[in-house]
Motif scaffolding. Sequence first.
Motif, mmCIF file in Angstrom:
data_model
loop_
_atom_site.group_PDB
_atom_site.id
_atom_site.type_symbol
_atom_site.label_atom_id
_atom_site.label_comp_id
_atom_site.label_asym_id
_atom_site.label_seq_id
_atom_site.Cartn_x
_atom_site.Cartn_y
_atom_site.Cartn_z
ATOM 1 N N SER A 1 57.021 38.375 58.861
ATOM 2 C CA SER A 1 57.639 39.507 59.519
ATOM 3 C C SER A 1 57.319 40.747 58.742
ATOM 4 C CB SER A 1 59.007 39.105 59.159
ATOM 5 O OG SER A 1 59.593 38.124 59.565
ATOM 6 N N ILE A 2 56.904 40.698 57.460
ATOM 7 C CA ILE A 2 56.501 42.005 56.647
ATOM 8 C C ILE A 2 55.065 42.369 57.318
ATOM 9 C CG2 ILE A 2 55.679 43.155 54.524
ATOM 10 C CD1 ILE A 2 57.759 41.160 53.110
ATOM 11 N N PHE A 3 54.265 41.578 57.518
ATOM 12 C CA PHE A 3 53.065 41.965 58.114
ATOM 13 C C PHE A 3 53.171 42.508 59.453
ATOM 14 C CE2 PHE A 3 50.579 39.067 55.246
ATOM 15 C CZ PHE A 3 49.476 40.041 54.922
ATOM 16 N N VAL A 4 53.828 41.807 60.462
ATOM 17 C CA VAL A 4 54.205 42.119 61.811
ATOM 18 C C VAL A 4 54.780 43.775 61.752
ATOM 19 C CG1 VAL A 4 55.178 41.661 64.024
ATOM 20 C CG2 VAL A 4 53.971 39.990 62.970
ATOM 21 N N VAL A 5 55.910 43.591 60.829
ATOM 22 C CA VAL A 5 56.559 45.015 60.957
ATOM 23 C C VAL A 5 55.797 46.048 60.690
ATOM 24 C CG1 VAL A 5 58.692 46.029 59.937
ATOM 25 C CG2 VAL A 5 59.016 43.763 61.066
ATOM 26 N N THR A 6 55.358 46.006 59.525
ATOM 27 C CA THR A 6 54.371 47.066 59.226
ATOM 28 C C THR A 6 53.236 47.437 60.153
ATOM 29 O OG1 THR A 6 53.347 45.912 57.701
ATOM 30 C CG2 THR A 6 54.842 46.808 56.758
ATOM 31 N N LEU A 7 52.444 46.539 60.638
ATOM 32 C CA LEU A 7 51.265 46.834 61.615
ATOM 33 C C LEU A 7 51.861 47.315 63.015
ATOM 34 C CD1 LEU A 7 49.377 43.462 61.014
ATOM 35 C CD2 LEU A 7 48.783 45.517 60.626
ATOM 36 N N VAL A 8 53.048 46.860 63.322
ATOM 37 C CA VAL A 8 53.539 47.474 64.452
ATOM 38 C C VAL A 8 54.013 49.030 64.216
ATOM 39 C CG1 VAL A 8 55.179 47.429 66.345
ATOM 40 C CG2 VAL A 8 53.936 45.403 65.749
ATOM 41 N N MET A 9 54.677 49.333 63.262
ATOM 42 C CA MET A 9 55.247 50.630 63.074
ATOM 43 C C MET A 9 54.149 51.618 62.576
ATOM 44 S SD MET A 9 58.761 49.782 60.517
ATOM 45 C CE MET A 9 59.317 51.425 60.822
ATOM 46 N N GLY A 10 53.057 51.074 61.884
ATOM 47 C CA GLY A 10 52.053 52.030 61.592
ATOM 48 C C GLY A 10 51.000 52.330 62.610
ATOM 49 N N ASP A 11 51.172 51.531 63.788
ATOM 50 C CA ASP A 11 50.078 51.602 64.812
ATOM 51 C C ASP A 11 50.147 52.784 65.518
ATOM 52 O OD1 ASP A 11 48.381 49.872 67.022
ATOM 53 O OD2 ASP A 11 49.774 51.074 67.965
#
Lengths: 288, 280
Positions: free
Chosen positions: A219-229
């Motif tokens: 979840s940490i990966f997905v959330v940060t990748l999507v938020m910072g995209d």
Amino acid sequence: MSSKQNFSDALSGWLMAAPLVIVLALFLVLPIAMIVVVSFWGATEFSIYPAFKLDNYEFLLRSSVTYSVYLKTFMFTIISWALCLVIGFTVAYFLAFHVRTQTWQIVLFLLCTVPFWTSNIIRMISWVPFLGRNGIANQTLMSMGVIEQPLEWLLFSDFAVVLAFVHLYTLFMVVPIFNTMMRIDKSLLEAARDAGATGFQTLTNVILPLTKPGIMIGSIFVVTLVMGDFITVRFMSGSQSANVGRLISNDVALLRYPSAAATSVVLLITVLITIGIMLRFVNIRKEL
Amino acid sequence: MSEQRGRSFYVLAGFFILFILFLYGPTITIAILSFQGPRGGLTFPMNGVSLHWFYNLFEQQAVGDIWGSFRRSLALGLMVMVTTIIVSVMGGLAFRKRFIGSGVLFYLVITSLIIPSILISLGVGLIFNQLDLDVHWTTSGFGSQLTWTLPFGLLIMFAVFNRFDKTYEEAARDLGATSWQTIRHVVLPIIAPSLIGVALFGFTLSYDEFARTLLTAGSYNTLPLEIFGMTTNVTSPVLYALGTLTTVFSLIIIAIFILSAWWLNRSRVRAGNDAGDGLV
């Protein structure tokens, strides 16, 4: 002896960590510091100048655009996260508990991870012939008689953005969840069965709680990748949708660096708070 | 565990197959479409079959510099790969000792992983800008990419050393090895297969990186930047041909890494451990 030993231990530890420290200091800490500093600077049309003013933040926090963009960013994040979680968990569950030989597990696991090592940009482009106005999806649906006009919202829409996020980032969910599932003691599952649990009860009462750390890391990966995209949103929405990352890249394109910096600071704080909350549920170092 | 496959197995297997189709379907589609005839468009139907668009890639380019950017991405990928291996191994060894600041350093590594890429791009760009230095892929681009590859390398090293049997080192020390000899002749050979994993991450993540090089590569583009530039002004299947070619290149690289890890593991098992097979 022990204090001398400790000292030499600490010294060699520092020496071996030195290259890492140097890289992170130069290309992580300093850039963040620079962004924070510049976020207080002023800008003319052509250049930026040192100052200490809160204009950039004031403008950012007063603008209604900011809030709608943040809302959009969170929307993308939550929907993509939920889809990645459900799909990733199901795939990992199948690999860990239904594929019986280790060779097959490794082969199928690699099959899931290989796309991670190929180009995201090309993986985004490859949706065009699928989703376009005359793309495969529209042609199929029309020949099946489901629709009469081609659907316009398949490509260059929020739908396409979420689809691309799920396509790109589900792997980040599969890998850590599979990893924690493989460490579950199989005798626990047998015990559950012996005690009369159905397959579904075993899943919800035994496997799910034990898989929590993997779920959190994914979840940490997905959330940060999507938020910072910013690039997925730009490409897949055909520049029609905006998230915080695009706000920054638009400012950069217009050379409004101080404003981009202020937006970056707020984004970084938002991401760190989100992750801080998530980290309360898991100890990463223990889970590796 | 030899009971009949239940219904849930087939449902899940079906789901898994759909997932794999979802993962690879689009890529396979553009691979097919890159063989479009010279008059073919960006979508089906195929307008003949030809290698036209691949030839196109090797001709003088109207826009951009594909092969130059490919060479730069390759060189940068190798630079990042080698640096990632060295720094990750040293970092991994360092984290086994207790030293002041290791906690902070660990959180910095995690920050490096979760920070939005565009912030690195922007921050590094601003620093170079203010210092009146030219951004270049070998300097600012190189450093920016390391902030993405190093956390992966280090996480792999943490995982490796968490499972590392320290008795091997103790044995080496008892036999009089210096700490360098222990690392060189005992630790490194044992962790070698995982270094292939670190190398794979280092190279491929660099080769495909876009956001962190966007503002730091300078006037010479890397391949992902070049490809993204093409999406805005190229509307022919030549884009698919390029995409197919670089994906095939990535797949070959991945296959080489995976096969060499497999081969290294196998030869180790064969040569490996004769403990317990002794005379007694």
